[in-house]
Motif scaffolding. Sequence first.
Motif, PDB file in Angstrom:
ATOM      1  N   PRO A  96     -23.668   0.420 -31.619  1.00 37.06           N
ATOM      2  CA  PRO A  96     -23.799   0.388 -33.075  1.00 37.06           C
ATOM      3  C   PRO A  96     -23.134  -0.862 -33.642  1.00 37.06           C
ATOM      4  O   PRO A  96     -22.044  -1.246 -33.202  1.00 37.06           O
ATOM      5  CB  PRO A  96     -23.094   1.655 -33.534  1.00 37.06           C
ATOM      6  CG  PRO A  96     -23.101   2.564 -32.335  1.00 37.06           C
ATOM      7  CD  PRO A  96     -22.986   1.645 -31.161  1.00 37.06           C
ATOM      8  N   SER A  99     -18.622  -1.319 -38.059  1.00 40.05           N
ATOM      9  CA  SER A  99     -18.160   0.049 -38.337  1.00 40.05           C
ATOM     10  C   SER A  99     -18.746   0.629 -39.612  1.00 40.05           C
ATOM     11  O   SER A  99     -18.565   1.812 -39.890  1.00 40.05           O
ATOM     12  CB  SER A  99     -16.625   0.061 -38.436  1.00 40.05           C
ATOM     13  OG  SER A  99     -16.052  -0.246 -37.186  1.00 40.05           O
ATOM     14  N   SER A 100     -19.425  -0.212 -40.407  1.00 42.00           N
ATOM     15  CA  SER A 100     -19.981   0.260 -41.678  1.00 42.00           C
ATOM     16  C   SER A 100     -21.016  -0.753 -42.159  1.00 42.00           C
ATOM     17  O   SER A 100     -21.083  -1.889 -41.671  1.00 42.00           O
ATOM     18  CB  SER A 100     -18.879   0.399 -42.733  1.00 42.00           C
ATOM     19  OG  SER A 100     -18.302  -0.861 -43.013  1.00 42.00           O
ATOM     20  N   ARG A 175     -19.947  11.271 -34.970  1.00 43.52           N
ATOM     21  CA  ARG A 175     -21.404  11.166 -35.003  1.00 43.52           C
ATOM     22  C   ARG A 175     -21.860  10.690 -33.632  1.00 43.52           C
ATOM     23  O   ARG A 175     -21.435   9.626 -33.182  1.00 43.52           O
ATOM     24  CB  ARG A 175     -21.856  10.171 -36.067  1.00 43.52           C
ATOM     25  CG  ARG A 175     -21.561  10.591 -37.502  1.00 43.52           C
ATOM     26  CD  ARG A 175     -21.994   9.484 -38.454  1.00 43.52           C
ATOM     27  NE  ARG A 175     -21.978   9.911 -39.852  1.00 43.52           N
ATOM     28  CZ  ARG A 175     -22.420   9.160 -40.853  1.00 43.52           C
ATOM     29  NH1 ARG A 175     -22.907   7.944 -40.605  1.00 43.52           N
ATOM     30  NH2 ARG A 175     -22.384   9.611 -42.098  1.00 43.52           N
ATOM     31  N   HIS A 179     -26.009   8.275 -34.313  1.00 50.68           N
ATOM     32  CA  HIS A 179     -25.231   7.038 -34.428  1.00 50.68           C
ATOM     33  C   HIS A 179     -25.240   6.251 -33.128  1.00 50.68           C
ATOM     34  O   HIS A 179     -25.409   5.026 -33.131  1.00 50.68           O
ATOM     35  CB  HIS A 179     -23.797   7.368 -34.823  1.00 50.68           C
ATOM     36  CG  HIS A 179     -22.877   6.188 -34.871  1.00 50.68           C
ATOM     37  ND1 HIS A 179     -22.966   5.218 -35.834  1.00 50.68           N
ATOM     38  CD2 HIS A 179     -21.842   5.818 -34.059  1.00 50.68           C
ATOM     39  CE1 HIS A 179     -22.029   4.302 -35.628  1.00 50.68           C
ATOM     40  NE2 HIS A 179     -21.340   4.647 -34.556  1.00 50.68           N
ATOM     41  N   GLU A 180     -25.092   6.944 -31.995  1.00 48.15           N
ATOM     42  CA  GLU A 180     -24.944   6.251 -30.726  1.00 48.15           C
ATOM     43  C   GLU A 180     -26.279   6.093 -29.994  1.00 48.15           C
ATOM     44  O   GLU A 180     -26.550   5.039 -29.417  1.00 48.15           O
ATOM     45  CB  GLU A 180     -23.951   7.009 -29.834  1.00 48.15           C
ATOM     46  CG  GLU A 180     -23.304   6.161 -28.756  1.00 48.15           C
ATOM     47  CD  GLU A 180     -24.244   5.757 -27.637  1.00 48.15           C
ATOM     48  OE1 GLU A 180     -24.080   4.652 -27.090  1.00 48.15           O
ATOM     49  OE2 GLU A 180     -25.165   6.545 -27.294  1.00 48.15           O
ATOM     50  N   VAL A 183     -30.189   5.959 -32.784  1.00 53.31           N
ATOM     51  CA  VAL A 183     -30.413   4.695 -33.485  1.00 53.31           C
ATOM     52  C   VAL A 183     -31.415   3.823 -32.730  1.00 53.31           C
ATOM     53  O   VAL A 183     -32.186   3.067 -33.338  1.00 53.31           O
ATOM     54  CB  VAL A 183     -29.077   3.953 -33.700  1.00 53.31           C
ATOM     55  CG1 VAL A 183     -28.439   3.560 -32.377  1.00 53.31           C
ATOM     56  CG2 VAL A 183     -29.264   2.746 -34.599  1.00 53.31           C
ATOM     57  N   MET A 322     -29.634   0.522 -39.937  1.00 49.49           N
ATOM     58  CA  MET A 322     -28.371   1.154 -40.293  1.00 49.49           C
ATOM     59  C   MET A 322     -28.518   2.006 -41.551  1.00 49.49           C
ATOM     60  O   MET A 322     -27.972   3.117 -41.636  1.00 49.49           O
ATOM     61  CB  MET A 322     -27.299   0.087 -40.487  1.00 49.49           C
ATOM     62  CG  MET A 322     -27.019  -0.734 -39.235  1.00 49.49           C
ATOM     63  SD  MET A 322     -25.752  -2.012 -39.483  1.00 49.49           S
ATOM     64  CE  MET A 322     -24.297  -0.998 -39.724  1.00 49.49           C
ATOM     65  N   VAL A 325     -30.247   5.247 -40.633  1.00 54.53           N
ATOM     66  CA  VAL A 325     -29.340   6.192 -39.963  1.00 54.53           C
ATOM     67  C   VAL A 325     -28.465   6.911 -40.992  1.00 54.53           C
ATOM     68  O   VAL A 325     -28.257   8.135 -40.908  1.00 54.53           O
ATOM     69  CB  VAL A 325     -28.486   5.471 -38.902  1.00 54.53           C
ATOM     70  CG1 VAL A 325     -27.384   6.393 -38.372  1.00 54.53           C
ATOM     71  CG2 VAL A 325     -29.360   4.988 -37.752  1.00 54.53           C
ATOM     72  N   GLU A 326     -27.947   6.186 -41.974  1.00 59.46           N
ATOM     73  CA  GLU A 326     -27.147   6.818 -43.028  1.00 59.46           C
ATOM     74  C   GLU A 326     -27.981   7.830 -43.804  1.00 59.46           C
ATOM     75  O   GLU A 326     -27.504   8.927 -44.140  1.00 59.46           O
ATOM     76  CB  GLU A 326     -26.589   5.756 -43.974  1.00 59.46           C
ATOM     77  CG  GLU A 326     -25.493   4.903 -43.376  1.00 59.46           C
ATOM     78  CD  GLU A 326     -24.318   5.734 -42.880  1.00 59.46           C
ATOM     79  OE1 GLU A 326     -23.863   6.640 -43.620  1.00 59.46           O
ATOM     80  OE2 GLU A 326     -23.866   5.490 -41.749  1.00 59.46           O
ATOM     81  N   TYR A 329     -28.277  11.084 -41.833  1.00 57.74           N
ATOM     82  CA  TYR A 329     -27.095  11.952 -41.964  1.00 57.74           C
ATOM     83  C   TYR A 329     -27.024  12.580 -43.356  1.00 57.74           C
ATOM     84  O   TYR A 329     -26.646  13.752 -43.493  1.00 57.74           O
ATOM     85  CB  TYR A 329     -25.824  11.165 -41.650  1.00 57.74           C
ATOM     86  CG  TYR A 329     -25.593  10.982 -40.164  1.00 57.74           C
ATOM     87  CD1 TYR A 329     -25.250  12.060 -39.354  1.00 57.74           C
ATOM     88  CD2 TYR A 329     -25.735   9.733 -39.564  1.00 57.74           C
ATOM     89  CE1 TYR A 329     -25.046  11.903 -37.992  1.00 57.74           C
ATOM     90  CE2 TYR A 329     -25.533   9.571 -38.199  1.00 57.74           C
ATOM     91  CZ  TYR A 329     -25.191  10.656 -37.422  1.00 57.74           C
ATOM     92  OH  TYR A 329     -24.996  10.504 -36.067  1.00 57.74           O
TER      93      TYR A 329
END
Length: 340
Positions: A96, A99-100, A175, A179-180, A183, A322, A325-326, A329
């Motif tokens: 990933p 981190s954000s 996650r 996430h891992e 994605v 990304m 993915v958010e 969730y």
Amino acid sequence: MSTQAIRVACLGAGYFSQFHYEAWERNPRTQLIASADNDLQKAIATGAAGTYQNLHELLQSHTVDIVDIITPPPTHLESIKTAVQYPVKAIICQKPFCSSLSEAQEAIRIAANADIPLIVHENFRFQPWFRCFKQAITQELLGDVLQFTFRLRTGDGQGANAYLERQPYFREMPRLLMHETGVHYVDTVRYLLGNAEHVYADLRTLNPVIKGEDAGYVVFGYNDGKRALLDGNRLLDHQSTNTRLTFGEALLEGTRATLTLRGDGQVSLRPLGSTQSSELLAPQDWPGFAGDCVYALQDHVVNALLDDTPLENTAEDYLSVMQTVEAIYDSAESGQKQYL
């Protein structure tokens, strides 16, 4: 076409880095210059000629064309800040990515200001079966594509000792599935069908020894009626002697034909209304990882530098993955479809 060897340095010497080092060593147009890891013994174990404990030391000692960052997300931004201080020609960073979203955006800005291409090491789209799927779409073998389904079945998530042998940090990740691992298929859906307009997700944790989710369904929706389904379950497996070759099975269905991916990497095409299939991609003994996709991605970047071919998965372009993915969730938490 340039014949000059591309000089490569790798940051990180953990479990997955073995596939990076092996692929760089195998590529006839690259030269692996050095490795850095905060555990110097791990760097030495890679076999690289130069070994260091940090990226600054490495880049002060060597002129490098590509920096390959193979470390966890919390290290990405600072590593990119370090790399751009030196005359590198490209930076590849593992997923990933950061981190954000805000960190990813800062990393993209820093690389852009330095005029250095930043590429996310999202390698599953480079697996030979998905390249075969894409070629079939381009050649219009399927007619109008209506559905893509991937059944993710790694088979490594059962029991009290799940993930301990290979990647024990999976157990502590808040996650996991999306996430891992998932994605990869967010990007694969984007590669095959384009960016989705909305997503709906139902995620769950089946093994109580882990913190994150390990199973779920994600539906990707398109305004023209296309749909993609990621059906993921890390506790279950699929029919394959190596469940980590394809990681699962897939269907790509159109108005004229259906493509099927088996666990051995075979891709077959069955015309609508027929019971007979033709083989588009035969099973092979691929070297490296999962159809040699690490090598394929690295070679793609080398070709871009030496032959001036276009790059896939630039970090700026990868932001949409990304963001998706958010949204997945958010959908799982709210129980509602999320628009992108």
